[in-house]
Write a protein that holds these residues in place. Structure first.
Motif, PDB file in Angstrom:
ATOM      1  N   LEU A  57       0.825  -1.212   0.000  1.00  0.00           N
ATOM      2  CA  LEU A  57       0.000   0.000   0.000  1.00  0.00           C
ATOM      3  C   LEU A  57       0.857   1.259   0.000  1.00  0.00           C
ATOM      4  O   LEU A  57       0.505   2.266  -0.627  1.00  0.00           O
ATOM      5  CB  LEU A  57      -0.928  -0.009   1.215  1.00  0.00           C
ATOM      6  CG  LEU A  57      -2.017  -1.093   1.201  1.00  0.00           C
ATOM      7  CD1 LEU A  57      -2.746  -1.130   2.532  1.00  0.00           C
ATOM      8  CD2 LEU A  57      -3.000  -0.854   0.056  1.00  0.00           C
ATOM      9  N   LEU A  84      -9.070  -2.112  -4.563  1.00  0.00           N
ATOM     10  CA  LEU A  84      -8.927  -1.513  -3.234  1.00  0.00           C
ATOM     11  C   LEU A  84     -10.260  -1.489  -2.495  1.00  0.00           C
ATOM     12  O   LEU A  84     -10.322  -1.755  -1.292  1.00  0.00           O
ATOM     13  CB  LEU A  84      -8.375  -0.090  -3.355  1.00  0.00           C
ATOM     14  CG  LEU A  84      -6.905   0.040  -3.757  1.00  0.00           C
ATOM     15  CD1 LEU A  84      -6.542   1.508  -3.954  1.00  0.00           C
ATOM     16  CD2 LEU A  84      -5.994  -0.583  -2.707  1.00  0.00           C
ATOM     17  N   SER A  86      -5.799  -3.399   7.602  1.00  0.00           N
ATOM     18  CA  SER A  86      -5.310  -2.472   6.585  1.00  0.00           C
ATOM     19  C   SER A  86      -6.360  -1.450   6.152  1.00  0.00           C
ATOM     20  O   SER A  86      -6.076  -0.560   5.358  1.00  0.00           O
ATOM     21  CB  SER A  86      -4.843  -3.255   5.348  1.00  0.00           C
ATOM     22  OG  SER A  86      -3.831  -4.166   5.676  1.00  0.00           O
ATOM     23  N   ILE A  89      -6.127   1.713   3.551  1.00  0.00           N
ATOM     24  CA  ILE A  89      -6.721   1.584   2.224  1.00  0.00           C
ATOM     25  C   ILE A  89      -7.674   2.735   1.925  1.00  0.00           C
ATOM     26  O   ILE A  89      -7.727   3.241   0.803  1.00  0.00           O
ATOM     27  CB  ILE A  89      -7.460   0.239   2.096  1.00  0.00           C
ATOM     28  CG1 ILE A  89      -6.477  -0.928   2.225  1.00  0.00           C
ATOM     29  CG2 ILE A  89      -8.189   0.146   0.756  1.00  0.00           C
ATOM     30  CD1 ILE A  89      -7.137  -2.288   2.264  1.00  0.00           C
TER      31      ILE A  89
END
Length: 572
Positions: free
Chosen positions: A319, A342, A352, A356
Protein backbone atom coordinates in the motif's frame (compact mmCIF):
# COMPACT_ATOMS: atom_id res chain seq x y z
CA UNK A 1 -36.13 -13.96 -44.07
CA UNK A 2 -33.78 -13.58 -41.10
CA UNK A 3 -33.52 -16.55 -38.80
CA UNK A 4 -31.79 -17.37 -35.55
CA UNK A 5 -29.67 -20.38 -34.73
CA UNK A 6 -27.41 -21.34 -31.91
CA UNK A 7 -23.71 -21.55 -32.65
CA UNK A 8 -22.33 -24.72 -31.10
CA UNK A 9 -24.05 -24.89 -27.73
CA UNK A 10 -23.76 -21.18 -27.06
CA UNK A 11 -26.67 -19.76 -25.14
CA UNK A 12 -28.42 -17.25 -27.38
CA UNK A 13 -30.74 -14.88 -25.56
CA UNK A 14 -32.80 -13.70 -28.51
CA UNK A 15 -36.28 -14.30 -29.87
CA UNK A 16 -37.59 -14.46 -33.38
CA UNK A 17 -40.48 -12.13 -33.89
CA UNK A 18 -42.61 -11.52 -36.94
CA UNK A 19 -40.64 -8.39 -37.65
CA UNK A 20 -37.36 -10.30 -37.77
CA UNK A 21 -34.38 -10.59 -35.46
CA UNK A 22 -34.64 -9.17 -31.97
CA UNK A 23 -31.07 -8.62 -30.73
CA UNK A 24 -30.10 -8.75 -27.06
CA UNK A 25 -28.11 -5.55 -27.50
CA UNK A 26 -28.49 -2.08 -28.92
CA UNK A 27 -25.72 -1.09 -31.29
CA UNK A 28 -23.98 2.18 -30.58
CA UNK A 29 -21.17 3.90 -32.42
CA UNK A 30 -18.84 2.11 -34.80
CA UNK A 31 -15.42 1.72 -33.18
CA UNK A 32 -13.33 0.12 -35.90
CA UNK A 33 -13.39 -1.74 -39.19
CA UNK A 34 -10.91 -4.59 -38.77
CA UNK A 35 -9.16 -6.19 -41.72
CA UNK A 36 -12.23 -5.68 -43.92
CA UNK A 37 -14.08 -8.69 -42.57
CA UNK A 38 -15.63 -7.55 -39.27
CA UNK A 39 -16.74 -4.33 -37.64
CA UNK A 40 -16.45 -3.56 -33.95
CA UNK A 41 -19.25 -1.58 -32.27
CA UNK A 42 -19.85 -0.17 -28.84
CA UNK A 43 -23.20 -1.48 -27.64
CA UNK A 44 -25.40 -1.88 -24.56
CA UNK A 45 -27.24 -4.94 -23.30
CA UNK A 46 -30.98 -4.56 -23.60
CA UNK A 47 -31.79 -6.31 -20.33
CA UNK A 48 -29.69 -4.18 -17.98
CA UNK A 49 -28.12 -1.39 -20.05
CA UNK A 50 -24.57 -2.51 -19.26
CA UNK A 51 -21.84 -1.64 -21.80
CA UNK A 52 -20.69 -4.39 -24.17
CA UNK A 53 -18.88 -4.70 -27.48
CA UNK A 54 -20.26 -6.34 -30.59
CA UNK A 55 -18.20 -7.89 -33.39
CA UNK A 56 -20.22 -7.92 -36.61
CA UNK A 57 -19.13 -10.34 -39.35
CA UNK A 58 -20.72 -9.42 -42.68
CA UNK A 59 -21.67 -12.54 -44.67
CA UNK A 60 -23.53 -10.73 -47.45
CA UNK A 61 -20.48 -10.36 -49.73
CA UNK A 62 -20.03 -13.55 -51.74
CA UNK A 63 -16.33 -12.76 -52.15
CA UNK A 64 -15.95 -13.29 -48.40
CA UNK A 65 -17.38 -16.80 -48.29
CA UNK A 66 -14.65 -18.00 -45.92
CA UNK A 67 -15.50 -15.38 -43.33
CA UNK A 68 -18.41 -17.47 -42.08
CA UNK A 69 -16.04 -20.33 -41.20
CA UNK A 70 -13.67 -18.00 -39.41
CA UNK A 71 -16.52 -16.36 -37.48
CA UNK A 72 -17.91 -19.74 -36.43
CA UNK A 73 -14.48 -20.79 -35.18
CA UNK A 74 -14.13 -17.55 -33.24
CA UNK A 75 -17.51 -18.07 -31.56
CA UNK A 76 -16.83 -21.69 -30.68
CA UNK A 77 -13.37 -21.02 -29.26
CA UNK A 78 -14.30 -17.85 -27.37
CA UNK A 79 -17.28 -19.62 -25.84
CA UNK A 80 -15.23 -22.52 -24.52
CA UNK A 81 -12.03 -20.69 -23.54
CA UNK A 82 -12.21 -19.15 -20.09
CA UNK A 83 -9.20 -17.15 -18.94
CA UNK A 84 -8.96 -13.73 -17.22
CA UNK A 85 -6.79 -12.36 -20.03
CA UNK A 86 -8.94 -13.70 -22.87
CA UNK A 87 -11.74 -11.60 -24.33
CA UNK A 88 -14.90 -12.51 -22.38
CA UNK A 89 -17.59 -14.07 -24.57
CA UNK A 90 -21.21 -13.22 -23.70
CA UNK A 91 -23.50 -14.14 -26.59
CA UNK A 92 -23.65 -14.94 -30.30
CA UNK A 93 -26.36 -14.45 -32.90
CA UNK A 94 -26.46 -15.47 -36.56
CA UNK A 95 -28.75 -14.44 -39.38
CA UNK A 96 -28.59 -15.06 -43.13
CA UNK A 97 -26.31 -12.10 -43.65
CA UNK A 98 -24.56 -11.48 -40.34
CA UNK A 99 -22.91 -13.10 -37.35
CA UNK A 100 -22.75 -11.06 -34.17
CA UNK A 101 -20.47 -11.84 -31.23
CA UNK A 102 -21.17 -9.94 -28.02
CA UNK A 103 -18.29 -9.58 -25.54
CA UNK A 104 -17.24 -7.45 -22.62
CA UNK A 105 -16.72 -3.78 -23.54
CA UNK A 106 -13.32 -3.33 -25.18
CA UNK A 107 -11.49 -1.11 -27.65
CA UNK A 108 -8.80 -2.03 -30.18
CA UNK A 109 -5.18 -1.88 -29.11
CA UNK A 110 -4.34 0.06 -32.27
CA UNK A 111 -6.51 3.00 -31.17
CA UNK A 112 -4.58 3.30 -27.89
CA UNK A 113 -1.07 2.78 -29.26
CA UNK A 114 -1.27 6.14 -30.99
CA UNK A 115 -2.17 7.81 -27.68
CA UNK A 116 0.91 6.39 -25.96
CA UNK A 117 3.17 7.68 -28.69
CA UNK A 118 3.10 11.06 -26.94
CA UNK A 119 3.97 9.66 -23.49
CA UNK A 120 7.45 9.69 -21.98
CA UNK A 121 9.73 6.83 -22.95
CA UNK A 122 9.51 5.29 -19.48
CA UNK A 123 5.71 5.52 -19.28
CA UNK A 124 5.37 3.96 -22.70
CA UNK A 125 7.85 1.18 -21.91
CA UNK A 126 6.12 0.35 -18.62
CA UNK A 127 2.73 0.20 -20.30
CA UNK A 128 3.86 -1.91 -23.25
CA UNK A 129 5.72 -4.40 -21.07
CA UNK A 130 2.66 -4.75 -18.87
CA UNK A 131 0.53 -5.37 -21.95
CA UNK A 132 2.93 -7.94 -23.37
CA UNK A 133 2.87 -9.71 -20.03
CA UNK A 134 -0.94 -9.85 -20.12
CA UNK A 135 -0.78 -11.39 -23.62
CA UNK A 136 2.03 -13.83 -22.83
CA UNK A 137 0.02 -15.34 -19.97
CA UNK A 138 -3.07 -16.42 -22.00
CA UNK A 139 -0.91 -17.36 -24.98
CA UNK A 140 1.06 -19.72 -22.74
CA UNK A 141 -2.26 -21.11 -21.51
CA UNK A 142 -3.48 -21.74 -25.07
CA UNK A 143 -0.21 -23.30 -26.23
CA UNK A 144 0.50 -25.34 -23.11
CA UNK A 145 -2.72 -26.34 -21.35
CA UNK A 146 -4.99 -26.21 -24.41
CA UNK A 147 -2.32 -27.66 -26.75
CA UNK A 148 -3.48 -25.20 -29.39
CA UNK A 149 -2.08 -22.64 -31.78
CA UNK A 150 -3.70 -19.21 -31.78
CA UNK A 151 -2.52 -18.50 -35.31
CA UNK A 152 -3.24 -14.78 -35.33
CA UNK A 153 -1.06 -13.03 -32.74
CA UNK A 154 -0.96 -9.41 -33.95
CA UNK A 155 -2.15 -5.98 -32.86
CA UNK A 156 -5.62 -6.50 -34.38
CA UNK A 157 -6.21 -9.51 -32.09
CA UNK A 158 -5.61 -7.53 -28.92
CA UNK A 159 -8.20 -5.38 -27.19
CA UNK A 160 -8.23 -3.22 -24.10
CA UNK A 161 -10.78 -3.44 -21.30
CA UNK A 162 -12.01 -0.24 -19.59
CA UNK A 163 -9.22 -0.76 -17.02
CA UNK A 164 -6.61 -0.72 -19.79
CA UNK A 165 -5.80 -4.42 -19.45
CA UNK A 166 -4.84 -6.17 -22.66
CA UNK A 167 -7.23 -8.96 -23.68
CA UNK A 168 -6.44 -11.62 -26.24
CA UNK A 169 -9.07 -12.12 -28.93
CA UNK A 170 -8.89 -12.83 -32.65
CA UNK A 171 -9.81 -16.52 -32.32
CA UNK A 172 -10.70 -16.95 -36.00
CA UNK A 173 -7.83 -19.42 -36.48
CA UNK A 174 -7.36 -20.92 -33.00
CA UNK A 175 -6.93 -24.67 -33.52
CA UNK A 176 -5.92 -27.89 -31.81
CA UNK A 177 -4.13 -30.41 -34.08
CA UNK A 178 -6.26 -33.24 -32.67
CA UNK A 179 -9.49 -31.62 -33.88
CA UNK A 180 -11.11 -32.80 -37.08
CA UNK A 181 -11.04 -30.13 -39.79
CA UNK A 182 -9.25 -27.59 -37.59
CA UNK A 183 -9.40 -24.25 -39.36
CA UNK A 184 -5.77 -23.16 -39.01
CA UNK A 185 -4.24 -26.10 -40.89
CA UNK A 186 -6.68 -26.05 -43.81
CA UNK A 187 -7.62 -22.39 -44.20
CA UNK A 188 -4.96 -20.40 -42.32
CA UNK A 189 -3.62 -18.82 -45.49
CA UNK A 190 -7.11 -17.66 -46.55
CA UNK A 191 -7.58 -15.30 -43.61
CA UNK A 192 -6.83 -11.78 -44.87
CA UNK A 193 -3.42 -10.59 -43.67
CA UNK A 194 -2.26 -13.96 -42.31
CA UNK A 195 1.04 -13.80 -44.18
CA UNK A 196 2.03 -10.76 -42.09
CA UNK A 197 2.52 -12.86 -38.93
CA UNK A 198 3.44 -16.17 -40.56
CA UNK A 199 6.78 -17.70 -39.46
CA UNK A 200 9.40 -18.84 -42.01
CA UNK A 201 8.26 -22.47 -41.94
CA UNK A 202 4.71 -21.44 -42.80
CA UNK A 203 5.82 -19.16 -45.61
CA UNK A 204 7.78 -22.08 -46.99
CA UNK A 205 5.29 -24.93 -46.59
CA UNK A 206 1.94 -23.40 -45.60
CA UNK A 207 -0.02 -23.41 -42.35
CA UNK A 208 -0.55 -27.15 -42.57
CA UNK A 209 3.09 -27.54 -41.47
CA UNK A 210 2.21 -26.25 -38.02
CA UNK A 211 0.00 -29.29 -37.34
CA UNK A 212 3.03 -31.53 -36.90
CA UNK A 213 5.14 -29.08 -34.88
CA UNK A 214 5.01 -27.59 -31.41
CA UNK A 215 1.70 -25.68 -31.08
CA UNK A 216 3.65 -22.80 -29.54
CA UNK A 217 6.17 -22.35 -32.37
CA UNK A 218 4.14 -20.26 -34.83
CA UNK A 219 2.64 -18.14 -32.07
CA UNK A 220 6.10 -17.49 -30.59
CA UNK A 221 7.30 -16.03 -33.87
CA UNK A 222 4.18 -13.87 -34.12
CA UNK A 223 4.75 -12.75 -30.53
CA UNK A 224 8.20 -11.50 -31.56
CA UNK A 225 6.65 -9.57 -34.45
CA UNK A 226 4.02 -8.15 -32.07
CA UNK A 227 6.75 -7.01 -29.69
CA UNK A 228 8.48 -5.22 -32.56
CA UNK A 229 5.21 -3.68 -33.79
CA UNK A 230 4.24 -2.11 -30.47
CA UNK A 231 7.68 -0.75 -29.60
CA UNK A 232 8.64 0.33 -33.14
CA UNK A 233 5.37 0.96 -35.01
CA UNK A 234 7.05 3.03 -37.74
CA UNK A 235 9.92 0.61 -38.38
CA UNK A 236 9.82 -2.00 -41.14
CA UNK A 237 9.09 -5.62 -40.17
CA UNK A 238 12.23 -7.60 -39.29
CA UNK A 239 13.44 -9.56 -42.38
CA UNK A 240 13.82 -12.81 -40.43
CA UNK A 241 10.93 -14.55 -42.23
CA UNK A 242 12.59 -14.40 -45.65
CA UNK A 243 15.74 -16.26 -46.73
CA UNK A 244 18.49 -16.08 -45.63
CA UNK A 245 16.61 -15.30 -42.36
CA UNK A 246 19.06 -12.79 -40.86
CA UNK A 247 18.65 -12.17 -37.09
CA UNK A 248 17.59 -8.67 -36.01
CA UNK A 249 20.65 -6.40 -35.96
CA UNK A 250 21.41 -4.31 -32.83
CA UNK A 251 20.88 -1.20 -34.94
CA UNK A 252 17.25 -2.25 -35.48
CA UNK A 253 16.44 -2.38 -31.74
CA UNK A 254 14.70 1.00 -31.78
CA UNK A 255 12.61 1.45 -28.61
CA UNK A 256 12.77 -2.21 -27.60
CA UNK A 257 14.32 -2.29 -24.10
CA UNK A 258 17.90 -3.54 -23.98
CA UNK A 259 16.94 -6.27 -21.49
CA UNK A 260 14.30 -7.52 -23.91
CA UNK A 261 16.26 -7.49 -27.15
CA UNK A 262 18.14 -10.83 -26.78
CA UNK A 263 14.87 -12.64 -26.06
CA UNK A 264 13.15 -10.80 -28.91
CA UNK A 265 15.77 -12.26 -31.24
CA UNK A 266 15.12 -15.74 -29.85
CA UNK A 267 11.40 -15.39 -30.52
CA UNK A 268 12.25 -14.69 -34.17
CA UNK A 269 14.57 -17.68 -34.55
CA UNK A 270 13.84 -19.05 -38.07
CA UNK A 271 14.25 -22.59 -36.75
CA UNK A 272 11.01 -23.50 -34.90
CA UNK A 273 12.82 -26.10 -32.75
CA UNK A 274 15.28 -23.52 -31.44
CA UNK A 275 12.71 -20.73 -31.07
CA UNK A 276 11.88 -19.30 -27.64
CA UNK A 277 8.19 -19.92 -26.98
CA UNK A 278 5.68 -17.80 -25.04
CA UNK A 279 6.05 -19.92 -21.90
CA UNK A 280 9.84 -19.54 -21.89
CA UNK A 281 9.52 -15.82 -22.64
CA UNK A 282 7.12 -15.44 -19.70
CA UNK A 283 9.37 -17.39 -17.33
CA UNK A 284 12.41 -15.28 -18.25
CA UNK A 285 10.42 -12.09 -17.80
CA UNK A 286 9.07 -13.13 -14.41
CA UNK A 287 12.45 -14.19 -12.98
CA UNK A 288 13.78 -12.10 -10.08
CA UNK A 289 15.64 -9.73 -12.40
CA UNK A 290 13.24 -10.14 -15.33
CA UNK A 291 11.72 -7.38 -17.45
CA UNK A 292 8.18 -8.36 -16.35
CA UNK A 293 8.95 -8.98 -12.68
CA UNK A 294 10.32 -5.47 -12.19
CA UNK A 295 7.61 -3.71 -14.14
CA UNK A 296 5.61 -1.48 -11.78
CA UNK A 297 2.23 -2.21 -13.39
CA UNK A 298 2.86 -5.95 -13.30
CA UNK A 299 3.85 -5.61 -9.64
CA UNK A 300 0.71 -3.66 -8.82
CA UNK A 301 -1.54 -6.22 -10.52
CA UNK A 302 0.19 -9.06 -8.69
CA UNK A 303 -0.09 -7.18 -5.39
CA UNK A 304 -3.81 -6.55 -5.91
CA UNK A 305 -4.51 -10.15 -6.94
CA UNK A 306 -2.65 -11.56 -3.92
CA UNK A 307 -3.65 -8.90 -1.40
CA UNK A 308 -6.09 -11.03 0.61
CA UNK A 309 -3.46 -13.74 1.10
CA UNK A 310 -0.61 -11.38 2.03
CA UNK A 311 0.67 -10.82 5.55
CA UNK A 312 -0.04 -7.50 7.25
CA UNK A 313 3.58 -6.47 6.73
CA UNK A 314 3.34 -7.27 3.02
CA UNK A 315 0.06 -5.38 2.75
CA UNK A 316 1.57 -2.33 4.43
CA UNK A 317 4.58 -2.36 2.13
CA UNK A 318 2.41 -2.79 -0.96
CA UNK A 319 0.00 0.00 0.00
CA UNK A 320 2.91 2.33 0.68
CA UNK A 321 4.38 1.63 -2.76
CA UNK A 322 0.94 2.07 -4.32
CA UNK A 323 0.51 5.49 -2.74
CA UNK A 324 3.96 6.66 -3.83
CA UNK A 325 3.42 5.73 -7.48
CA UNK A 326 -0.31 6.47 -7.78
CA UNK A 327 0.09 9.67 -9.79
CA UNK A 328 2.03 7.90 -12.54
CA UNK A 329 -0.58 5.24 -13.34
CA UNK A 330 -2.61 5.42 -16.55
CA UNK A 331 -5.98 7.00 -15.60
CA UNK A 332 -8.07 4.02 -16.75
CA UNK A 333 -5.80 1.62 -14.86
CA UNK A 334 -6.17 3.67 -11.68
CA UNK A 335 -9.96 4.03 -11.98
CA UNK A 336 -11.00 0.62 -13.24
CA UNK A 337 -8.30 -1.76 -12.04
CA UNK A 338 -6.69 -0.39 -8.88
CA UNK A 339 -9.75 1.33 -7.42
CA UNK A 340 -12.18 -1.64 -7.62
CA UNK A 341 -9.54 -3.93 -6.11
CA UNK A 342 -8.93 -1.51 -3.23
CA UNK A 343 -12.66 -1.15 -2.60
CA UNK A 344 -13.01 -4.92 -2.52
CA UNK A 345 -10.13 -5.17 -0.03
CA UNK A 346 -11.67 -2.38 2.04
CA UNK A 347 -15.06 -4.11 2.24
CA UNK A 348 -13.36 -7.36 3.19
CA UNK A 349 -12.05 -5.63 6.31
CA UNK A 350 -8.89 -6.21 8.28
CA UNK A 351 -6.23 -4.12 9.89
CA UNK A 352 -5.31 -2.47 6.58
CA UNK A 353 -8.68 -0.73 6.22
CA UNK A 354 -7.48 2.56 7.69
CA UNK A 355 -4.61 2.63 5.19
CA UNK A 356 -6.72 1.58 2.22
CA UNK A 357 -9.45 4.20 2.70
CA UNK A 358 -7.29 7.25 1.86
CA UNK A 359 -6.05 5.41 -1.23
CA UNK A 360 -9.64 4.70 -2.30
CA UNK A 361 -10.43 8.40 -1.99
CA UNK A 362 -7.23 9.34 -3.81
CA UNK A 363 -7.87 7.00 -6.73
CA UNK A 364 -11.56 7.90 -6.71
CA UNK A 365 -10.86 11.59 -7.26
CA UNK A 366 -11.11 11.12 -11.03
CA UNK A 367 -14.32 9.08 -10.97
CA UNK A 368 -17.22 10.87 -12.67
CA UNK A 369 -19.95 12.40 -10.46
CA UNK A 370 -22.42 9.91 -11.93
CA UNK A 371 -20.33 6.87 -10.99
CA UNK A 372 -18.97 8.13 -7.65
CA UNK A 373 -21.96 7.13 -5.48
CA UNK A 374 -22.03 3.59 -6.87
CA UNK A 375 -18.28 3.01 -6.91
CA UNK A 376 -17.15 4.89 -3.81
CA UNK A 377 -19.92 6.13 -1.51
CA UNK A 378 -21.87 2.89 -1.17
CA UNK A 379 -18.77 1.17 0.19
CA UNK A 380 -17.87 4.05 2.50
CA UNK A 381 -21.35 4.17 3.98
CA UNK A 382 -21.21 0.45 4.80
CA UNK A 383 -17.91 0.94 6.61
CA UNK A 384 -19.55 3.08 9.31
CA UNK A 385 -21.05 -0.13 10.68
CA UNK A 386 -17.58 -1.58 11.26
CA UNK A 387 -16.44 -1.88 14.89
CA UNK A 388 -12.82 -1.30 13.84
CA UNK A 389 -11.64 1.89 15.56
CA UNK A 390 -8.79 2.51 13.13
CA UNK A 391 -11.23 2.44 10.24
CA UNK A 392 -13.66 4.73 12.07
CA UNK A 393 -10.87 7.24 12.66
CA UNK A 394 -9.91 7.11 8.98
CA UNK A 395 -13.54 7.67 7.95
CA UNK A 396 -13.80 10.74 10.19
CA UNK A 397 -10.37 12.17 9.34
CA UNK A 398 -11.08 12.00 5.60
CA UNK A 399 -14.70 13.13 5.88
CA UNK A 400 -13.96 16.50 4.17
CA UNK A 401 -12.98 14.61 1.01
CA UNK A 402 -16.37 12.98 0.47
CA UNK A 403 -18.95 14.81 2.60
CA UNK A 404 -20.09 17.01 -0.29
CA UNK A 405 -21.00 13.91 -2.28
CA UNK A 406 -23.19 12.41 0.45
CA UNK A 407 -26.91 13.14 0.33
CA UNK A 408 -29.08 13.97 3.34
CA UNK A 409 -30.89 10.65 3.36
CA UNK A 410 -27.67 8.61 3.41
CA UNK A 411 -26.23 10.64 6.29
CA UNK A 412 -29.40 10.62 8.39
CA UNK A 413 -30.55 7.05 7.74
CA UNK A 414 -27.32 5.10 7.24
CA UNK A 415 -24.38 6.97 8.73
CA UNK A 416 -25.66 8.74 11.83
CA UNK A 417 -27.16 5.63 13.50
CA UNK A 418 -23.67 4.07 13.52
CA UNK A 419 -21.76 7.30 14.03
CA UNK A 420 -23.53 8.17 17.28
CA UNK A 421 -21.91 5.20 19.03
CA UNK A 422 -18.67 7.18 18.80
CA UNK A 423 -19.94 9.73 21.35
CA UNK A 424 -19.76 7.11 24.09
CA UNK A 425 -16.75 5.15 22.88
CA UNK A 426 -14.32 4.14 25.60
CA UNK A 427 -11.42 5.57 23.58
CA UNK A 428 -11.22 9.35 23.97
CA UNK A 429 -9.73 10.02 20.54
CA UNK A 430 -12.79 8.41 18.91
CA UNK A 431 -15.16 10.51 21.00
CA UNK A 432 -13.31 13.70 20.08
CA UNK A 433 -13.14 12.86 16.38
CA UNK A 434 -16.87 12.12 16.43
CA UNK A 435 -17.64 15.51 17.97
CA UNK A 436 -15.45 17.31 15.44
CA UNK A 437 -17.10 15.51 12.51
CA UNK A 438 -20.55 16.84 13.36
CA UNK A 439 -19.92 20.31 11.98
CA UNK A 440 -19.54 18.74 8.52
CA UNK A 441 -22.40 16.28 8.90
CA UNK A 442 -24.93 18.61 10.54
CA UNK A 443 -26.19 20.21 7.28
CA UNK A 444 -27.04 16.69 6.08
CA UNK A 445 -29.06 15.74 9.19
CA UNK A 446 -32.83 15.94 9.41
CA UNK A 447 -34.33 18.59 11.69
CA UNK A 448 -35.42 15.87 14.10
CA UNK A 449 -31.91 14.46 14.44
CA UNK A 450 -30.34 17.91 14.70
CA UNK A 451 -32.71 19.33 17.32
CA UNK A 452 -33.25 16.21 19.41
CA UNK A 453 -30.95 13.16 19.20
CA UNK A 454 -27.79 15.10 18.44
CA UNK A 455 -28.25 17.67 21.21
CA UNK A 456 -28.93 14.92 23.75
CA UNK A 457 -25.63 13.30 22.75
CA UNK A 458 -23.78 16.62 22.98
CA UNK A 459 -25.20 17.24 26.45
CA UNK A 460 -23.34 14.10 27.55
CA UNK A 461 -20.07 15.05 25.88
CA UNK A 462 -20.21 18.41 27.67
CA UNK A 463 -19.53 16.45 30.84
CA UNK A 464 -16.87 14.20 29.28
CA UNK A 465 -13.81 13.31 31.35
CA UNK A 466 -11.57 14.79 28.63
CA UNK A 467 -11.29 18.58 28.80
CA UNK A 468 -10.64 18.96 25.08
CA UNK A 469 -13.86 17.09 24.28
CA UNK A 470 -15.88 19.33 26.60
CA UNK A 471 -14.31 22.38 24.98
CA UNK A 472 -14.93 21.19 21.43
CA UNK A 473 -18.52 20.32 22.28
CA UNK A 474 -19.18 23.88 23.42
CA UNK A 475 -17.58 25.28 20.28
CA UNK A 476 -19.66 22.90 18.17
CA UNK A 477 -22.95 23.90 19.82
CA UNK A 478 -22.08 27.53 19.15
CA UNK A 479 -21.47 26.79 15.48
CA UNK A 480 -24.65 24.74 15.20
CA UNK A 481 -26.77 27.40 16.89
CA UNK A 482 -27.93 29.23 13.72
CA UNK A 483 -29.27 25.93 12.31
CA UNK A 484 -31.31 25.01 15.38
CA UNK A 485 -35.04 25.51 15.61
CA UNK A 486 -36.46 28.57 17.39
CA UNK A 487 -37.70 26.69 20.44
CA UNK A 488 -34.52 24.62 20.63
CA UNK A 489 -32.38 27.75 20.81
CA UNK A 490 -34.47 29.07 23.69
CA UNK A 491 -34.05 25.85 25.67
CA UNK A 492 -30.49 24.80 24.87
CA UNK A 493 -28.05 27.64 24.24
CA UNK A 494 -27.89 29.44 27.60
CA UNK A 495 -27.66 26.23 29.68
CA UNK A 496 -25.04 24.75 27.35
CA UNK A 497 -22.78 27.82 27.31
CA UNK A 498 -23.29 28.45 31.03
CA UNK A 499 -22.16 24.91 31.79
CA UNK A 500 -18.92 25.58 29.93
CA UNK A 501 -18.33 28.74 32.00
CA UNK A 502 -18.17 26.57 35.14
CA UNK A 503 -15.71 24.11 33.64
CA UNK A 504 -12.36 23.79 35.50
CA UNK A 505 -10.56 23.84 32.12
CA UNK A 506 -9.63 27.42 31.17
CA UNK A 507 -10.15 26.93 27.45
CA UNK A 508 -13.60 25.46 28.01
CA UNK A 509 -14.60 28.64 29.92
CA UNK A 510 -13.21 30.82 27.16
CA UNK A 511 -15.09 28.71 24.61
CA UNK A 512 -18.34 29.31 26.54
CA UNK A 513 -17.80 33.07 26.53
CA UNK A 514 -16.86 33.06 22.85
CA UNK A 515 -20.01 31.07 22.08
CA UNK A 516 -22.15 33.71 23.82
CA UNK A 517 -20.36 36.39 21.80
CA UNK A 518 -20.87 34.57 18.49
CA UNK A 519 -24.59 33.98 19.10
CA UNK A 520 -25.66 37.36 20.50
CA UNK A 521 -27.94 37.99 17.52
CA UNK A 522 -29.76 34.69 18.07
CA UNK A 523 -31.15 35.73 21.46
CA UNK A 524 -34.21 37.82 22.17
CA UNK A 525 -33.36 41.18 23.79
CA UNK A 526 -35.10 40.13 26.97
CA UNK A 527 -32.99 36.97 27.10
CA UNK A 528 -29.78 39.00 26.92
CA UNK A 529 -30.79 41.01 29.95
CA UNK A 530 -32.48 38.31 32.03
CA UNK A 531 -30.55 35.15 31.12
CA UNK A 532 -27.29 35.74 29.31
CA UNK A 533 -25.77 38.52 31.44
CA UNK A 534 -26.80 36.97 34.78
CA UNK A 535 -25.34 33.60 33.75
CA UNK A 536 -22.00 34.98 32.57
CA UNK A 537 -21.43 37.84 35.00
CA UNK A 538 -19.52 35.73 37.54
CA UNK A 539 -16.74 35.18 34.97
CA UNK A 540 -15.86 38.88 35.24
CA UNK A 541 -13.94 37.99 38.39
CA UNK A 542 -12.57 34.62 37.19
CA UNK A 543 -9.19 33.80 38.72
CA UNK A 544 -7.68 33.52 35.23
CA UNK A 545 -6.95 36.82 33.51
CA UNK A 546 -7.57 35.47 30.01
CA UNK A 547 -11.07 34.43 31.06
CA UNK A 548 -11.75 37.82 32.72
CA UNK A 549 -10.56 39.67 29.61
CA UNK A 550 -12.87 37.63 27.39
CA UNK A 551 -15.77 38.10 29.84
CA UNK A 552 -15.47 41.89 29.72
CA UNK A 553 -15.43 41.84 25.92
CA UNK A 554 -18.62 39.80 25.92
CA UNK A 555 -20.25 42.03 28.50
CA UNK A 556 -19.36 45.15 26.48
CA UNK A 557 -20.95 43.64 23.40
CA UNK A 558 -24.06 42.68 25.34
CA UNK A 559 -24.39 46.09 26.97
CA UNK A 560 -23.96 47.83 23.62
CA UNK A 561 -26.74 45.70 22.17
CA UNK A 562 -29.00 46.53 25.11
CA UNK A 563 -28.12 50.26 24.95
CA UNK A 564 -29.12 50.39 21.30
CA UNK A 565 -32.43 48.78 22.11
CA UNK A 566 -33.00 51.01 25.17
CA UNK A 567 -32.33 54.11 23.09
CA UNK A 568 -35.18 53.14 20.81
CA UNK A 569 -37.44 52.59 23.83
CA UNK A 570 -36.86 56.20 24.99
CA UNK A 571 -37.92 57.52 21.60
CA UNK A 572 -41.07 55.47 21.75
Amino acid sequence: MDYLRTLGSAAVSTLVQKSGLNLPFSLGSKVAQVEAYYTLYDATKRDDGSPVSVFEYDLSDSSKKNIKTFAHNSVRKLRTTRHPDVLKFMDAIESDSTIYIMTERVRPLSSVLAHYASKSAQEKEDWLLWGLHRISVPLTFLNDQCVSTHGKICTSSIFLSPSGEWKLGGFELLSNPREDSAVLYTMGGLLPGSSAWAPPEVKKGGWSKTKESDPAAADAYALGLLLHAVFNPTHPTPPTAEPPHPPPAPSSRGAIPTSLFPHFKRLLNPNPKGRLNAKGFLEIGMADTGFFHNNRLVKVCAGLDNFALSSEAEKTQFLKALKESASSFPPEFASFKVLPSLISALEYGGASGATILPLVLQFGANVSPEDYPKLILNSIIKLYASPDRGLRMALLEHLPEYIDKLDKKAVSDKIFPHLQTGFSDTVAVIREATVKSIILLAPKLTDRLLNNELLRLLAKTQTDSEASIRTNTCILIGRLAPSLGYNTKRKVLVPAFSRALKDPFIHARIAGLSAFMATIDLFEISELATKVIPNMAFTLIDEEKSVRDQAFKVLQALVKKLEEYAAQMVKL
